[in-house]
Design a protein around this motif. Structure first.
Motif, PDB file in Angstrom:
ATOM      1  N   ALA A 120       0.674  -1.300  -0.013  1.00 45.23           N
ATOM      2  CA  ALA A 120       0.015  -0.198  -0.222  1.00 45.23           C
ATOM      3  C   ALA A 120       0.793   1.348  -0.001  1.00 45.23           C
ATOM      4  O   ALA A 120       0.422   2.297  -0.619  1.00 45.23           O
ATOM      5  N   ASP A 121       2.097   1.239   0.717  1.00 45.89           N
ATOM      6  CA  ASP A 121       2.734   2.314   0.739  1.00 45.89           C
ATOM      7  C   ASP A 121       3.567   2.534  -0.612  1.00 45.89           C
ATOM      8  O   ASP A 121       3.681   3.771  -1.032  1.00 45.89           O
ATOM      9  N   LYS A 178       1.008   4.054  -3.058  1.00 46.97           N
ATOM     10  CA  LYS A 178       0.740   5.217  -2.892  1.00 46.97           C
ATOM     11  C   LYS A 178       1.659   6.340  -3.463  1.00 46.97           C
ATOM     12  O   LYS A 178       1.410   7.498  -3.840  1.00 46.97           O
ATOM     13  N   ALA A 179       3.090   5.955  -3.072  1.00 48.47           N
ATOM     14  CA  ALA A 179       3.980   6.621  -3.904  1.00 48.47           C
ATOM     15  C   ALA A 179       3.935   6.499  -5.319  1.00 48.47           C
ATOM     16  O   ALA A 179       4.487   7.430  -5.780  1.00 48.47           O
ATOM     17  N   ASP A 183       1.144   6.341  -7.038  1.00 53.49           N
ATOM     18  CA  ASP A 183      -0.165   6.464  -7.646  1.00 53.49           C
ATOM     19  C   ASP A 183      -0.686   5.511  -8.356  1.00 53.49           C
ATOM     20  O   ASP A 183      -1.135   5.837  -9.466  1.00 53.49           O
ATOM     21  N   VAL A 184      -0.738   4.330  -8.099  1.00 48.49           N
ATOM     22  CA  VAL A 184      -1.487   3.295  -8.628  1.00 48.49           C
ATOM     23  C   VAL A 184      -2.105   2.421  -7.188  1.00 48.49           C
ATOM     24  O   VAL A 184      -1.801   2.967  -6.297  1.00 48.49           O
ATOM     25  N   SER A 185      -2.641   1.524  -7.699  1.00 58.36           N
ATOM     26  CA  SER A 185      -3.684   0.853  -6.833  1.00 58.36           C
ATOM     27  C   SER A 185      -2.678  -0.361  -6.172  1.00 58.36           C
ATOM     28  O   SER A 185      -1.731  -0.754  -6.739  1.00 58.36           O
TER      29      SER A 185
END
Lengths: 63, 139
Positions: A17-18, A21-22, A24-26
């Motif tokens: 998840a980190d 987020k970095a 910009d994808v799922s």
């Protein structure tokens, strides 16, 4: 395509998840790339290379 | 980097696009119901009211299409691939089997009159099944 995303992520103690987020994808995209089920686009591969401060070839290996 | 509890800008935008798509789809369904049931129960098929209702349905339909495009544009590359694969398969299945179903009636092999709703359901079921398959394939 083989890649070292999981190893590089683990070295930095990041979750999927980190990393998602970095970049910009799922999280599902990160999971699919790590398992070799999905090849990232060139912009995403460059983004990952910039994030890890490495060359693309050091992260992704053509089979 | 233990910040996965807060969302990124992209994730926030995706949430916003998804809610907007839900809202426009809901609005389109409501206007479709208004056209169908309003004609029958509210204004007894008076042409002027029906024209207003169908015009509203079409305008909201365009809004739904734009919301769909915005949703797809904001999706990440894996989500786009799954969506486009599902749309392609649903379209082909709809065209091929929809035409065949219509032809079965024309050549009098079946007595059931094909309805447009049959085609819509076929496309929807194919699309949803392919989306589920796509998500499972890449998980």
């Amino acid at each position: 395509m083989k890649n070292r995303l999981k190893v590089l992520r683990a070295e930095r103690d990041w979750t999927q998840a980190d990393l998602a987020k970095a970049l910009d994808v799922s999280r599902q995209t990160i999971n699919a790339i790590e398992k070799g089920k999905f090849d990232p686009s060139l912009p995403l591969a460059f983004k990952a290379a910039r994030l890890f401060n490495m060359a693309i070839e050091e992260i992704f290996k053509d089979q | 980097m233990k910040e996965s509890s807060t969302r990124s800008n992209w994730q926030n935008q995706m949430c916003k696009n998804t809610y907007q798509l839900m809202a426009w789809t809901g609005a389109w369904l409501c206007t479709t119901a208004l056209v169908t049931f309003g004609s029958k129960y509210l204004w007894d098929y008076q042409a002027s009211y029906s024209i207003v209702a169908i015009s509203l349905n079409i305008i909201v339909g365009f809004g739904m299409i734009r919301a769909n495009i915005r949703h797809l544009d904001g999706a990440d590359e894996l989500m786009k691939k799954v969506q486009f694969d599902a749309m392609g398969i649903a379209l082909v299945v709809g065209v091929v089997f929809g035409l065949s179903y219509e032809q079965l009636h024309q050549i009098q092999l079946i007595s059931i009159q094909p309805e447009i709703s049959d085609l819509v359901m076929l496309i929807a079921i194919t699309y949803m099944s392919t989306i589920i398959y796509g998500h499972r394939k890449y998980s």
